[in-house]
Design an enzyme around this catalytic site. Structure first.
Site, PDB file in Angstrom:
ATOM      1  N   PRO A   2      31.459  62.038  55.541  1.00  0.00           N
ATOM      2  CG  PRO A   2      29.968  60.741  54.657  1.00  0.00           C
ATOM      3  CD  PRO A   2      30.406  61.918  54.661  1.00  0.00           C
ATOM      4  CG  PHE A   3      38.080  59.884  55.525  1.00  0.00           C
ATOM      5  CD1 PHE A   3      38.685  60.528  54.467  1.00  0.00           C
ATOM      6  CD2 PHE A   3      38.754  58.660  56.263  1.00  0.00           C
ATOM      7  CE1 PHE A   3      40.125  60.083  54.112  1.00  0.00           C
ATOM      8  CE2 PHE A   3      40.168  58.393  55.812  1.00  0.00           C
ATOM      9  CZ  PHE A   3      40.538  58.763  54.689  1.00  0.00           C
TER      10      PHE A   3
END
EC number: 5.3.2.-
Length: 73
Positions: A2-3
Site C-alpha cells: 500500500p502507498f
C-alpha cells in the site's frame, strides 16, 4: 504494498501529529485490509497555503476573509 499520499496545507502541523497520522493509517490498513505494516508506505505532502486554492482564491486569502467575517460579528 500500500502507498498512501496525504496532502495537507502547511499550518504548523507537528512532528508528533504526523507520526500519529502515519501510525493510524498504517493500523487501519492492517486491520481492515490485512496489509502488512512493514510494506505500507505513507507520504505526507505539505502545501503552502498560497499554493492551495478553492472558492476562487488561495487558502491564505480565504482564511483572511473568514477571519475578518468572524471578527466583525
Amino acid at each position: 504494498m500500500p502507498f498512501v499520499n496525504v496532502v495537507v496545507t502547511r499550518d504548523g502541523i507537528t512532528r508528533e501529529q504526523k507520526a500519529q497520522v502515519i501510525r493510524e493509517i498504517t493500523e487501519t490498513l492492517q486491520r481492515v485490509l490485512d496489509k502488512r505494516p512493514d510494506l505500507t508506505h505513507i507520504v505526507i505532502d505539505e502545501v503552502d497555503t498560497d499554493n492551495w486554492g478553492y472558492a476562487g482564491m488561495t487558502s491564505t486569502e480565504y482564511r483572511k476573509q473568514r477571519a475578518a467575517e468572524q471578527s466583525s460579528r
